[in-house]
Design an enzyme around this catalytic site. Structure first.
Site, short mmCIF file in Angstrom:
data_model
loop_
_atom_site.label_atom_id
_atom_site.label_comp_id
_atom_site.label_asym_id
_atom_site.label_seq_id
_atom_site.Cartn_x
_atom_site.Cartn_y
_atom_site.Cartn_z
N PRO A 67 -33.72 49.02 57.67
CA PRO A 67 -32.91 48.29 58.67
C PRO A 67 -32.91 49.01 59.86
O PRO A 67 -32.98 50.16 60.18
CB PRO A 67 -31.58 48.25 57.80
CG PRO A 67 -31.78 48.90 56.66
CD PRO A 67 -32.84 49.82 56.73
N GLU A 68 -32.40 47.86 61.03
CA GLU A 68 -32.36 48.32 62.29
C GLU A 68 -30.71 48.29 62.66
O GLU A 68 -30.04 48.00 61.86
CB GLU A 68 -33.53 47.55 63.36
CG GLU A 68 -34.75 47.69 62.87
CD GLU A 68 -35.82 47.05 63.95
OE1 GLU A 68 -35.49 46.93 65.13
OE2 GLU A 68 -36.94 46.75 63.41
#
Length: 293
Positions: A2-3
């Site tokens: 995830p960012e």
């Protein structure tokens, strides 16, 4: 993955259901096996499980916040738990995608107002690359303060972020797409949102960072903030592998809004030119050769 948008979505999903609740236990559920039939490798914990469990037991979750790509739970005993999801980690209140890959489970006491019915917070991680660190009082700022993580595009004002990005890019001749992945330049930005921001800014991903003009940097800074903000509104991007989910197990909807990412061969939504995929620093970059010339 995830960012930044996915981690911020985790934070916003978890926060209303855990703040004010007491951690009554911390355990590592028995894991499953990998494709070769071998036991799953445990994730990295610091300190070890028994010490961590003893130090958080009885503490109240005072706040939940994001530090770059980490979820941070601040505790009433002035300690802080930092969870770094890395590739496939999720913070979940609802049922996990699989029971085998639940790496940690915090059992929670009842909410003071009787509002939340979720009995536990879980860290699920299919690939097992995530980390969980318990910081002692005062350590969080030393280890995960702004000077350690780099500038967060959404934690600064637009003017501060623009000036900070300009300073960071002026010091590097690397391609601007590669520079945006440097967490000392843009904390929380990863491969997906760097590609999308450059498309919005109409900038070629291979332009040297220090070759951008003042107006181009200003446009890029605004594009980074706009893309991240929009992605958070859609609760992040669940890609074709289906791994990412929000805290309640629902997919992020921003994938439907991608203009270039993972759309190689498709027409540019702006001009119709075929979107290209190239490789920069061992990462896929997607761009329109016409709009981003």
């Amino acid at each position: 993955m995830p960012e930044l948008p996915e981690v911020e979505t985790m934070v916003r999903g978890v926060r209303p259901h855990v703040v004010g609740r007491t951690i009554t236990a911390l355990r590592r559920p028995r894991g499953g096996v990998n494709a070769a039939g071998e036991p799953l490798k445990p994730i990295a914990l610091s300190p070890g499980l028994s010490a961590m469990a003893a130090r958080v037991r009885g503490a109240v979750v005072a706040a939940v916040e994001r530090r770059a790509k980490r979820v941070v739970l601040r505790l009433s005993n002035d300690r802080a738990l930092a969870v770094e999801p890395r590739m496939t980690g999720l913070m979940l209140l609802g049922d996990p995608p699989t029971r085998d890959h639940v790496r940690l489970e915090w059992t929670l006491g009842p909410a003071a107002d009787g509002g939340s019915a979720y009995p536990a917070l879980r860290f699920w991680d299919r690939r097992g690359l995530g980390t969980v660190t318990l910081y002692e009082p005062g350590e969080l700022e030393q280890r995960l303060g702004p000077d350690k993580l780099g500038p967060d595009p959404l934690a600064l004002s637009p003017e501060e972020w623009t000036a900070t990005l300009a300073a960071g890019l002026s010091r590097t001749g690397r391609p601007v797409k590669v520079a945006l992945l440097d967490q000392k330049i843009a904390a929380g930005v990863g491969n997906l949102y760097a590609s999308e921001a450059l498309f919005h800014a109409r900038l070629a991903p291979d332009r040297p960072g220090n070759a951008l003009g003042e107006e181009e940097v200003r446009t890029l800074a605004a594009a980074v903030r706009a893309v991240l903000t929009e992605a958070i509104e859609y609760e992040g991007s669940t890609l074709s592998d289906g791994t990412y989910r929000n805290a309640l197990g629902d997919p992020g909807r921003y994938r439907n809004e991608h203009r270039v990412y993972q759309r190689a061969g498709a027409p540019c939504p702006r001009c119709g030119t075929e979107i290209l995929r190239t490789v920069q620093a061992q990462r896929s970059t997607f761009h329109c050769p016409t709009c981003q010339a």
